[in-house]
Design an enzyme around this catalytic site. Structure first.
Site, PDB file in Angstrom:
ATOM      1  N   TRP A 322     103.016  93.218  92.982  1.00 45.55           N
ATOM      2  CA  TRP A 322     103.826  92.138  93.563  1.00 45.55           C
ATOM      3  C   TRP A 322     105.295  92.568  93.640  1.00 45.55           C
ATOM      4  CZ3 TRP A 322     108.099  89.549  91.771  1.00 45.55           C
ATOM      5  CH2 TRP A 322     108.474  88.410  92.480  1.00 45.55           C
ATOM      6  N   HIS A 323     105.728  93.300  92.603  1.00 46.45           N
ATOM      7  CA  HIS A 323     107.148  93.685  92.573  1.00 46.45           C
ATOM      8  C   HIS A 323     107.497  94.679  93.675  1.00 46.45           C
ATOM      9  CE1 HIS A 323     107.097  91.829  88.593  1.00 46.45           C
ATOM     10  NE2 HIS A 323     108.394  91.702  88.763  1.00 46.45           N
ATOM     11  N   GLY A 324     106.585  95.559  93.973  1.00 45.64           N
ATOM     12  CA  GLY A 324     106.936  96.533  95.007  1.00 45.64           C
ATOM     13  C   GLY A 324     105.754  97.405  95.360  1.00 45.64           C
TER      14      GLY A 324
END
Lengths: 472, 495
Positions: A322-324
């Protein structure tokens, strides 16, 4: 528009003033227009992507409620909505990563492909898509009534204080607040201002100063010795925390000025005794999202240990991604998940003894806090590294270059800012800055304000560090 | 409401106290740290500094292989050995930066004359929207006219254009795409059209293959110089502000228009670009050259291609000879203000438009001819339609008969001499006096192959002559050197 800009300092008072001057029935429109301006300040055209998500999920909500008794149709609408939202996320966030890896895979098999795409990630995409999805899920589950007013629904997704970096709100908390008539209240203004001031201090004085060291050392690893890199790891832990915590605090304060209560995103996470507790205190709006919409549907903790461990790994790997879109984020999520499982296994194997003396318990707690902090700090290296090569270089330099290279010199002011922040984090462990100020005598309160105002103006870093979580 | 007003009152008092604290203990440190142009001016300007030179990289760049690293300002200062010339040089500076630098020169300073670099390129979008603007503009925030704490607040909250390189580039492209040329019947509509035209047409090598490097360079010249300066140009506004500031502070102002590589521009792109050069040059000369108290030193066409360091890019970085040419030209303009401090250099060819022969000669029957300035017609630019001539002369008595002569040799070998009497202009015996002439550059000048300018005296009574100064210029410009200001150290001889 970023919070720490003159534009926002002009924008916010105007919006707050208009909010209280306008009759309630027009406020949603003004807030929606303001949110559009806020978002379009970055790259105007990206608002179209946001609009697509809003239209689909709004329609899905209404349809799911209409066909509540036709389960199959309701489910189809639900799936279409989730898939379309995830497709937007996939295209804009993950397609570059997927095509790059496919190219590499094909190259390793001797095939030359040119699939690589160069799509720019619209700011805050992960945040508002998750917020939109939470609405659809809640309506599908029947926990939330579908919002019939398109404007209010659009405002729920786009509410500017939390639009680009959260907190990722739930419809149950925010939607009804948007409908409520808010009266002007000095207390809200006061609390909001306190939070904004404290948020500016944390972001502009602490995080941005730390960022100067972190960027310098991580950007020139070959020039620095191990002590500098280790120091930099320590600094990055606080940089990312202060950066994100600062942003969230300003967001909370901005919303509070108009009487809206957003959910807390942080509760002194570095004082956690284990990784599970850390995730109860760090980016709370995201961890509870994953808990409610991924972890519990997978079975949560009411399953056998093996299945539970699998659930945890799925949640943390998803959280990492989700973060990257990079292997480093996946690895970071996996590491957190693995540590969570190991800690749980150890706790099952060696349950804590109730008979410990008070001081021994405090000693053990302190050690546990230190242990958790050190491990989280090491994991942040994975998070910060630009790629796996960079990650390797950081760890190699951190542990093998004690003799050579330069020693990073840290200005005394930096330790003062960081010390002040750590102190405030301990003091505010179970409360928020606005509430903590409440109980203090007026002279003390104003003294604190004066010091914070002075530090924000005169001691803030002049380098431009965008909020780290903007990239997600 | 009362509660709120009390709080607002407390906030105001608090801010006043914080401003005092900041001004007293923090501001100067911050200025040194975040606005190094002020730090620079504090270092450079002291009580004895009468002239200051404000420049960018054109002042301090030298070739890698050069042993002489002296700047344009150093060479200029050589002409004024008894005066101190301060040098405020900062890379990528432009008129706005200079304005702030000047604004912060203390009122108590001894500064009398300000030399401001005027760079033609800096008027174009490529420089106006350069990525270097972010750090440059950031430096200026603390120098605003607000209380120090407010300035620091503006700096903390990034009250300057914070843009990424891509965002700056987009602004540049926007101007290239949208700024249309106003010249009637001009071959190109916008910079982008022209650039694309050059890219499509391009350059070819001797083998008939496309020379991409040369084509790219030609395109770059178009990107850099294909723009029109008008009253809305932000740099024009900044230069106007400098003029106003200098008037307010009582400073003499010299704009030093830097030389561009017009040879290469002409070779690579041709007459259309030369037309824009001329148009922009004329705009600047007309706007500032005619202002009272402002001198524009026109170096634009002075430096030849061979003297430019960067051959594959557009800069104003010159080899030593180029730096000297600009410095010499500037020194000549400054001589107008400081004739007594001007150190007469060796005979020197200053530039193709401005010539100075500093010899001293005695003319009598045996040696009737002075030093001679010899020119070829192709060295006279089409836009020069006036020639100003000045020299100093000392006679013993009024029996002498000096004549200023312009000798023109035609293509067929024909010769004509225009003679101008000098006697009327000389009033005193045994004292240096001045003779000046303003002559039209007529068709004979232009068609002649060789032109010679000199003074002769065939009489029995000897005369002395020195400092023959010849300058060609467009008629609308006032003479760069005014004869009445030619005062040498021994101007009062015979008194």
């Amino acid at each position: 528009m970023v919070f720490n800009s003159i534009a926002f300092l002009i924008f916010l008072p105007i919006v707050v003033l208009l909010f209280y001057l306008l009759p309630h029935k027009w406020r949603w429109l003004m807030l929606l227009a303001a949110s559009c301006v806020f978002y379009m300040w970055f790259v105007p055209k990206y608002i179209l992507i946001l609009l697509v998500t809003i239209v689909i999920d709004y329609g899905a909500g209404v349809l799911m409620e209409r066909y509540a008794d036709r389960r199959k149709l309701k489910k189809t609408v639900f799936i279409i909505s989730i898939v379309s939202t995830l497709t937007v996320l996939l295209v804009f966030k993950y397609l570059n990563f997927l095509t790059a890896n496919l190219d590499q895979l094909c190259a390793s098999l001797g095939m030359e492909t040119h699939l690589l795409t160069h799509i720019i990630l619209p700011i805050g995409l992960s945040f508002h898509t998750f917020q939109s999805m939470s609405y659809v899920i809640e309506v599908y589950r029947g926990h939330q009534k579908a919002e019939r007013h398109f404007g209010y629904y659009a405002l729920y997704v786009m509410f500017f204080p939390q639009l680009v970096t959260g907190p990722i709100e739930r419809p149950g908390n925010l939607l009804h607040q948007l409908h409520e008539k808010k009266e002007f209240c000095y207390e809200n203004i006061s609390k909001g201002m306190r939070l904004i001031l404290f948020g500016f201090f944390v972001k502009m004085v602490v995080a941005d100063h730390l960022g100067e060291y972190v960027d310098e050392v991580y950007g020139h690893l070959d020039e620095y010795n191990s002590w500098s890199v280790l120091g930099c790891m320590f600094f990055y832990s606080f940089q990312i925390y202060c950066d994100f915590f600062g942003y969230s605090t300003i967001a909370l304060g901005s919303a509070k000025l108009m009487g809206f209560d957003l959910m807390d995103n942080f509760r002194s996470p570095y004082l956690s005794k284990n990784i599970a507790e850390f995730w109860h205190r760090w980016h709370i709006s995201l961890s509870t999202w994953f808990r409610d919409y991924v972890y519990i549907p997978l079975g949560g903790s009411r399953v056998k240990f093996g299945r539970w461990a699998f659930n945890i790994l799925v949640v943390f790997v998803l959280s990492g991604i989700w973060h990257g879109a990079a292997w480093t984020f996946l690895l970071w999520g996996f590491a957190h998940g693995l540590l969570h499982i190991i800690e749980k296994a150890l706790r099952n194997r060696f349950p804590s003894k109730e008979s410990q003396s008070k001081w021994l318990k405090i000693g053990v707690d302190v050690l546990c806090v230190l242990k958790t902090f050190i491990l989280v700090t090491l994991f942040w290296v994975v998070f910060r590294a630009t790629d796996l090569e960079h990650l390797k270089a950081i760890f190699v330099t951190a542990f093998t270059n004690f003799g050579g290279g330069e020693q990073m010199s840290v200005k005394p002011g930096m330790w003062i800012y960081l010390g002040l922040f750590i102190l405030s984090d301990i003091v505010l462990r179970n409360t928020r800055f606005d509430a903590w100020c409440e109980g203090k005598p007026m002279a003390v309160r104003w003294m604190i304000y004066a010091v914070l105002v002075f530090m924000v103006i005169a001691c803030s870093s002049v380098k431009n560090f965008p909020f780290i979580y903007f990239q997600f | 409401m009362k509660k709120l007003l009390i709080r607002i009152g407390i906030v105001l008092v608090m801010l006043l106290i914080l401003n005092w604290v900041y001004s007293k203990w923090f501001f100067e440190k911050d200025l040194r740290k975040h606005s190094d142009i002020v730090e620079l001016s504090w270092q450079v300007i002291d009580d004895s500094c009468r002239i200051i030179y404000l420049g960018e990289s054109s002042n301090n760049h030298y070739g890698d292989e050069e042993s002489n690293h002296r700047k344009i300002s150093d060479f200029t200062a050589d002409y004024f050995p008894t005066m101190k010339m301060g040098d405020l040089t900062k890379e990528a500076s432009h008129a706005q930066t200079y304005y702030y630098m000047l604004k912060h020169i203390p009122a108590t300073s001894a500064v009398e004359t300000v030399v401001v670099t005027m760079n033609l390129r800096s008027f174009g979008p490529l420089w106006i929207y350069s990525k270097l603007e972010t750090p440059l503009r950031k430096q200026l925030v603390l120098l605003e006219d607000y209380p120090p704490l407010v300035n620091r607040f503006l700096l903390a909250f990034k009250a300057y254009p914070v843009k990424t390189e891509e965002e700056w580039n987009e602004l540049v492209f926007e101007h290239w795409r949208n700024d249309t040329f106003s010249i009637p019947n001009f071959a190109w509509r916008t910079n982008v059209d022209w650039d694309y035209g050059m890219y499509s047409y391009g350059w070819y090598d001797a083998n008939g293959q496309r020379d991409w490097d040369l084509t790219a360079l030609a395109c770059h010249y178009i990107k850099t110089y294909a723009f029109e300066i008008n009253d809305d140009n932000p740099r024009v506004k900044d230069f106007d502000a400098i003029v106003d500031l200098c008037r307010e502070r009582g400073w003499k102002l010299v704009f030093n228009l830097m030389a561009e590589n017009v040879d290469k521009a002409n070779e690579l792109v041709g007459k259309d670009l030369m037309l824009l050069f001329k148009k922009n040059h004329d705009y600047l000369m007309q706007r500032y050259g005619s202002l009272e108290g402002v001198t524009v030193v026109d170096n634009l066409n002075l430096v030849r291609d061979v003297n430019f360091i960067d051959q594959d890019w557009t800069t104003e970085h010159y080899y030593e000879e180029g730096r000297r040419i600009v410095a010499d030209h500037l020194a000549l303009a400054l001589r107008e203000f400081y004739p007594d401090d001007y150190h007469n250099p060796d005979s020197l060819k200053l530039d193709v438009g401005h010539y100075f022969l500093g010899d001293l000669r005695t003319l009598d029957k045996q040696h009737p001819y002075s030093m001679t300035l010899m020119l070829t017609a192709d060295s006279i630019r089409p836009d020069w339609d006036m020639v100003n001539v000045a020299f100093e002369l000392k006679r013993q008595d009024d029996l002498c008969n000096p004549v200023f002569a312009v000798e023109k040799h035609g293509v067929q070998g024909e010769k004509s001499i225009d003679s101008y009497a000098v006697k009327e202009q000389i009033q005193k015996n045994d004292a240096w006096d001045f003779a000046t002439y303003a002559l039209p550059v007529d068709s004979v000048f232009r068609t002649a192959q060789i032109i010679k300018l000199y003074v002769h005296n065939f009489s029995d009574s000897p005369i002395q002559i020195r400092n023959l100064d010849v300058s060609f210029r467009p008629a609308y410009l006032k003479p760069r050197v005014k004869a009445q200001t030619y005062k040498s150290a021994d101007a009062n001889d015979g008194k």
